[in-house]
Design a protein around this motif. Structure first.
Motif, PDB file in Angstrom:
ATOM      1  N   ILE A   1       7.456   4.231   5.227  1.00 41.78           N
ATOM      2  CA  ILE A   1       6.759   5.237   4.948  1.00 41.78           C
ATOM      3  C   ILE A   1       4.718   5.006   6.156  1.00 41.78           C
ATOM      4  O   ILE A   1       4.022   5.184   5.566  1.00 41.78           O
ATOM      5  N   TYR A   2       5.334   3.851   6.870  1.00 40.51           N
ATOM      6  CA  TYR A   2       3.943   3.350   7.441  1.00 40.51           C
ATOM      7  C   TYR A   2       4.487   4.266   9.232  1.00 40.51           C
ATOM      8  O   TYR A   2       5.532   4.033   9.586  1.00 40.51           O
ATOM      9  N   ILE A   3       3.250   4.368   9.726  1.00 39.06           N
ATOM     10  CA  ILE A   3       3.424   4.527  11.064  1.00 39.06           C
ATOM     11  C   ILE A   3       2.606   3.750  11.846  1.00 39.06           C
ATOM     12  O   ILE A   3       2.871   3.087  13.010  1.00 39.06           O
ATOM     13  N   LEU A   4       1.154   3.250  11.521  1.00 42.42           N
ATOM     14  CA  LEU A   4       0.193   3.127  12.343  1.00 42.42           C
ATOM     15  C   LEU A   4      -0.485   2.156  10.870  1.00 42.42           C
ATOM     16  O   LEU A   4      -0.393   2.097   9.822  1.00 42.42           O
ATOM     17  N   GLN A   5      -1.550   0.332  11.791  1.00 42.09           N
ATOM     18  CA  GLN A   5      -1.266   0.308  10.887  1.00 42.09           C
ATOM     19  C   GLN A   5      -2.295   0.764  10.557  1.00 42.09           C
ATOM     20  O   GLN A   5      -2.272  -0.547   9.179  1.00 42.09           O
ATOM     21  N   ILE A   6      -3.298   1.121  10.436  1.00 43.49           N
ATOM     22  CA  ILE A   6      -4.868   1.614  10.127  1.00 43.49           C
ATOM     23  C   ILE A   6      -4.549   2.376   8.171  1.00 43.49           C
ATOM     24  O   ILE A   6      -5.340   2.099   7.445  1.00 43.49           O
ATOM     25  N   SER A   7      -3.021   2.932   8.841  1.00 48.63           N
ATOM     26  CA  SER A   7      -2.786   3.662   7.250  1.00 48.63           C
ATOM     27  C   SER A   7      -2.720   2.127   5.943  1.00 48.63           C
ATOM     28  O   SER A   7      -2.495   2.606   4.665  1.00 48.63           O
ATOM     29  N   VAL A   8      -1.583   1.031   6.615  1.00 48.38           N
ATOM     30  CA  VAL A   8      -1.978   0.004   5.104  1.00 48.38           C
ATOM     31  C   VAL A   8      -3.018  -0.099   4.124  1.00 48.38           C
ATOM     32  O   VAL A   8      -2.341  -0.445   3.332  1.00 48.38           O
ATOM     33  N   PRO A   9      -3.844  -0.783   4.429  1.00 52.27           N
ATOM     34  CA  PRO A   9      -5.040  -0.833   3.981  1.00 52.27           C
ATOM     35  C   PRO A   9      -5.395   0.192   2.525  1.00 52.27           C
ATOM     36  O   PRO A   9      -5.500   0.782   1.287  1.00 52.27           O
ATOM     37  N   PRO A  10      -5.695   1.801   2.963  1.00 50.33           N
ATOM     38  CA  PRO A  10      -5.659   2.971   2.328  1.00 50.33           C
ATOM     39  C   PRO A  10      -4.272   3.408   1.229  1.00 50.33           C
ATOM     40  O   PRO A  10      -4.511   3.588   0.239  1.00 50.33           O
ATOM     41  N   LEU A  11      -3.429   2.532   2.063  1.00 50.34           N
ATOM     42  CA  LEU A  11      -2.262   2.689   0.966  1.00 50.34           C
ATOM     43  C   LEU A  11      -1.673   1.932  -0.650  1.00 50.34           C
ATOM     44  O   LEU A  11      -1.789   2.495  -1.480  1.00 50.34           O
ATOM     45  N   PHE A  12      -2.992   0.684  -0.136  1.00 53.00           N
ATOM     46  CA  PHE A  12      -2.635  -0.456  -1.013  1.00 53.00           C
ATOM     47  C   PHE A  12      -3.865   0.132  -1.644  1.00 53.00           C
ATOM     48  O   PHE A  12      -3.582   0.006  -3.264  1.00 53.00           O
ATOM     49  N   ASP A  13      -5.189   0.126  -1.610  1.00 55.36           N
ATOM     50  CA  ASP A  13      -5.961   1.442  -2.477  1.00 55.36           C
ATOM     51  C   ASP A  13      -5.352   2.184  -3.137  1.00 55.36           C
ATOM     52  O   ASP A  13      -5.986   2.408  -4.443  1.00 55.36           O
ATOM     53  N   THR A  14      -4.321   3.119  -2.867  1.00 54.48           N
ATOM     54  CA  THR A  14      -3.932   3.728  -3.085  1.00 54.48           C
ATOM     55  C   THR A  14      -2.935   3.568  -4.922  1.00 54.48           C
ATOM     56  O   THR A  14      -2.861   4.222  -5.773  1.00 54.48           O
ATOM     57  N   VAL A  15      -2.085   2.865  -3.960  1.00 57.99           N
ATOM     58  CA  VAL A  15      -0.950   2.354  -4.989  1.00 57.99           C
ATOM     59  C   VAL A  15      -1.773   1.903  -6.487  1.00 57.99           C
ATOM     60  O   VAL A  15      -1.650   1.544  -7.451  1.00 57.99           O
ATOM     61  N   LYS A  16      -3.232   0.560  -6.395  1.00 59.35           N
ATOM     62  CA  LYS A  16      -3.562  -0.087  -7.356  1.00 59.35           C
ATOM     63  C   LYS A  16      -3.996   1.084  -8.303  1.00 59.35           C
ATOM     64  O   LYS A  16      -4.627   0.793  -9.105  1.00 59.35           O
ATOM     65  N   GLN A  17      -5.152   1.945  -7.395  1.00 62.95           N
ATOM     66  CA  GLN A  17      -5.556   2.964  -8.613  1.00 62.95           C
ATOM     67  C   GLN A  17      -4.185   3.907  -9.173  1.00 62.95           C
ATOM     68  O   GLN A  17      -4.862   4.129 -10.609  1.00 62.95           O
ATOM     69  N   LEU A  18      -3.316   3.614  -8.646  1.00 66.56           N
ATOM     70  CA  LEU A  18      -2.270   5.035  -9.540  1.00 66.56           C
ATOM     71  C   LEU A  18      -1.797   4.443  -9.866  1.00 66.56           C
ATOM     72  O   LEU A  18      -0.643   4.786 -11.347  1.00 66.56           O
ATOM     73  N   LEU A  19      -1.403   3.220 -10.258  1.00 68.46           N
ATOM     74  CA  LEU A  19      -0.201   2.478 -11.585  1.00 68.46           C
ATOM     75  C   LEU A  19      -1.421   2.310 -12.290  1.00 68.46           C
ATOM     76  O   LEU A  19      -2.636   1.846 -12.824  1.00 68.46           O
ATOM     77  N   CYS A  20      -0.294   1.691 -13.417  1.00 61.74           N
ATOM     78  CA  CYS A  20      -0.843   2.092 -15.007  1.00 61.74           C
ATOM     79  C   CYS A  20      -1.327   0.669 -15.161  1.00 61.74           C
ATOM     80  O   CYS A  20      -1.096  -0.091 -15.435  1.00 61.74           O
ATOM     81  N   GLN A  21      -2.712   0.785 -16.066  1.00 60.82           N
ATOM     82  CA  GLN A  21      -3.826  -0.145 -16.011  1.00 60.82           C
ATOM     83  C   GLN A  21      -3.184  -0.872 -17.413  1.00 60.82           C
ATOM     84  O   GLN A  21      -2.656  -2.003 -18.323  1.00 60.82           O
ATOM     85  N   GLN A  22      -1.812   0.108 -18.528  1.00 65.93           N
ATOM     86  CA  GLN A  22      -1.587  -0.143 -19.730  1.00 65.93           C
ATOM     87  C   GLN A  22      -0.231  -0.671 -19.541  1.00 65.93           C
ATOM     88  O   GLN A  22       0.321  -0.286 -19.101  1.00 65.93           O
ATOM     89  N   GLY A  23      -0.318  -1.888 -20.396  1.00 69.90           N
ATOM     90  CA  GLY A  23       1.176  -2.208 -20.837  1.00 69.90           C
ATOM     91  C   GLY A  23       1.247  -2.349 -18.638  1.00 69.90           C
ATOM     92  O   GLY A  23       2.385  -2.754 -18.284  1.00 69.90           O
TER      93      GLY A  23
END
Length: 248
Positions: free
Chosen positions: A170-192
């Protein structure tokens, strides 16, 4: 190219100006293709070669998606106990649709409106071919990494987050990597959270990008581990599966 974008203007050496409308880039000559992963057979509409516009690369199935699907199909016990998943950069949906055979709910996402059209067609195609009594919820949402409005729209429907986040090639440009991990962290379930994870099929195309992926994962408070035995050559490139989890 999205409908809201203006035509691309190209200036030639003799000062003539050529306007290229969106039809120059769009290609919707989709073919029904069959993909086999382990004992699972999927039929999807897709292109057989890349679009002229790099932003429309989601119209075909990339090597990383094949790598991730083979890994999941051959290790389906890893999905036991999970119920919800969201895929980032779904493209035509080959990974999310495969996972819908194991999970209760799967949300497939892409940022490109044209790609979302083919994604939704493939969801409809899959639903029509499955057992009508199946209770799996399969849906498509628009999501550009780092777009808070789109992310909040998804989280309003899934306030507890997701057990699994999936990503393949899912990578095309280096600039996309930080917002990708921002998004991942917010989407991951915090419970369990000891069980929730981001499974990433990564295809190496740049040493700089290789290092950046690991650096950004750690910098976002995530633990990143290479899955033993997953590194292999795929389409003349090197692919690997990363298992990424929240730090406890």
């Amino acid at each position: 190219m999205l409908e809201s974008e203006p035509p691309l203007v190209v200036e030639s050496d003799d000062d003539d100006t050529v306007c290229l409308g969106e039809s120059f880039f769009l290609n919707d000559s989709y073919e029904l293709a069959t993909f086999t992963f382990g004992s699972h057979v999927l039929q999807l509409l897709c292109l057989q070669s890349a679009s002229t516009d790099f932003d429309l690369t989601g119209q075909l199935v990339w090597p990383g998606a094949r790598l991730l699907n083979e890994y999941l199909a051959n290790n389906s016990e890893l999905l036991q106990g999970y119920s919800t998943a969201i895929e980032l950069g779904s493209g035509v949906g080959v990974t999310g649709i495969l996972c819908s055979r194991f999970l209760r709910e799967v949300v497939l996402t892409d940022h490109n409106d044209e790609v979302l059209k083919i994604l939704k067609k493939n969801i409809e195609l899959h639903e029509s071919s499955e057992n009508p009594s199946s209770c799996v919820a399969l849906s498509a949402e628009k999501l550009e990494w780092g777009n808070s409005d789109q992310l909040n729209n998804i989280l309003q429907k899934h306030p507890e987050g997701f057990d699994l986040v999936l990503g393949a090639d899912i990578y095309i440009l280096q600039i996309s990597v930080p917002p990708l991990f921002d998004t991942v962290k917010q989407l991951l379930c915090q419970q369990g959270k000891e069980r929730c994870r981001f499974i990433l099929a990564y295809v190496s195309r740049s040493k700089m990008m290789d290092a950046m992926v690991i650096k950004e994962a750690i910098g976002h408070g995530l633990q990143i581990h290479e899955v033993d035995g997953s590194r292999r050559a795929i389409s003349n490139l090197e692919g690997v599966i990363y298992d990424i989890t929240l730090q406890l």
